[in-house]
Design a protein around this motif. Sequence first.
Motif, short mmCIF file in Angstrom:
data_model
loop_
_atom_site.label_atom_id
_atom_site.label_comp_id
_atom_site.label_asym_id
_atom_site.label_seq_id
_atom_site.Cartn_x
_atom_site.Cartn_y
_atom_site.Cartn_z
N THR A 13 3.74 7.84 2.45
CA THR A 13 4.18 7.18 3.65
C THR A 13 4.56 5.73 3.34
O THR A 13 4.23 5.20 2.28
CB THR A 13 3.09 7.21 4.73
N GLU A 14 5.25 5.13 4.27
CA GLU A 14 5.63 3.73 4.10
C GLU A 14 4.59 2.84 4.76
O GLU A 14 4.01 3.19 5.79
CB GLU A 14 7.01 3.49 4.71
N LYS A 15 4.42 1.69 4.19
CA LYS A 15 3.50 0.70 4.75
C LYS A 15 3.81 0.47 6.23
O LYS A 15 4.98 0.33 6.61
CB LYS A 15 3.64 -0.61 3.97
N GLN A 84 -1.12 -0.65 1.61
CA GLN A 84 -1.12 -0.10 0.26
C GLN A 84 -2.54 0.17 -0.25
O GLN A 84 -2.76 1.12 -1.00
CB GLN A 84 -0.36 -1.03 -0.69
N LEU A 116 3.55 3.40 0.21
CA LEU A 116 4.53 2.63 -0.57
C LEU A 116 4.76 1.24 0.00
O LEU A 116 4.59 1.03 1.20
CB LEU A 116 5.86 3.39 -0.62
#
Lengths: 116, 111
Positions: A13-15, A84, A116
């Motif tokens: 997943t994205e931050k 993160q 990420l």
Amino acid sequence: GAGVSQSPSNKVTEKGKDVELRCDPISGHTALYWYRQRLGQGLEFLIYFQGNSAPDKSGLPSDRFSAERTGESVSTLTIQRTQQEDSAVYLCASSLAAGGWMDTQYFGPGTRLTVL
Amino acid sequence: DAKTTQPNSMESNEEEPVHLPCNHSTISGTDYIHWYRQLPSQGPEYVIHGLTSNVNNRMASLAIAEDRKSSTLILHRATLRDAAVYYCILRDKTGTYKYIFGTGTRLKVLA
């Protein structure tokens, strides 16, 4: 019989995004535990359920982490606004009951979360 | 919370016995000693547990010191499949019975 299962097995997943991790315990197990394992480390306790109640949430690292359990069965661990440092393997375990000789914990395979 | 101390790593030759030590000098009278192992990319699996007396099961033996301040997990004949991280764990007694994991001993088995 079936062991503890967890889904997904991997999650990238994205931050800043929210994620939900699911645990299906062994049928009939009243106690359920969530642990976190960072790379190369031992397991850190997060939260414990007895039935649908969580008498011990002492290991949740921040208010971005929450968990619920329904029907004395499935549990969901939710991480909001992922960072993160949340990257780790999240492990779920269940046991017949908490305490005494019955408290052998059976672990699932874990969900590997990468932020990420 | 009572803590455990284990060597970071150990090596053994295949087919030979392995003795994995654990120190738990602050153990209390009602703490059970649990051993779990974690194979690569898997969740921990139960190995054995005991309170005061030595214990045997199909996987291993557990030898507990008379003063209970240390214990030893014994694998009678190591196989390549026994290569794992072995955790010696005491259980928290405040009512939740969560496991308190240390960093464990990484066992390497040599063919």
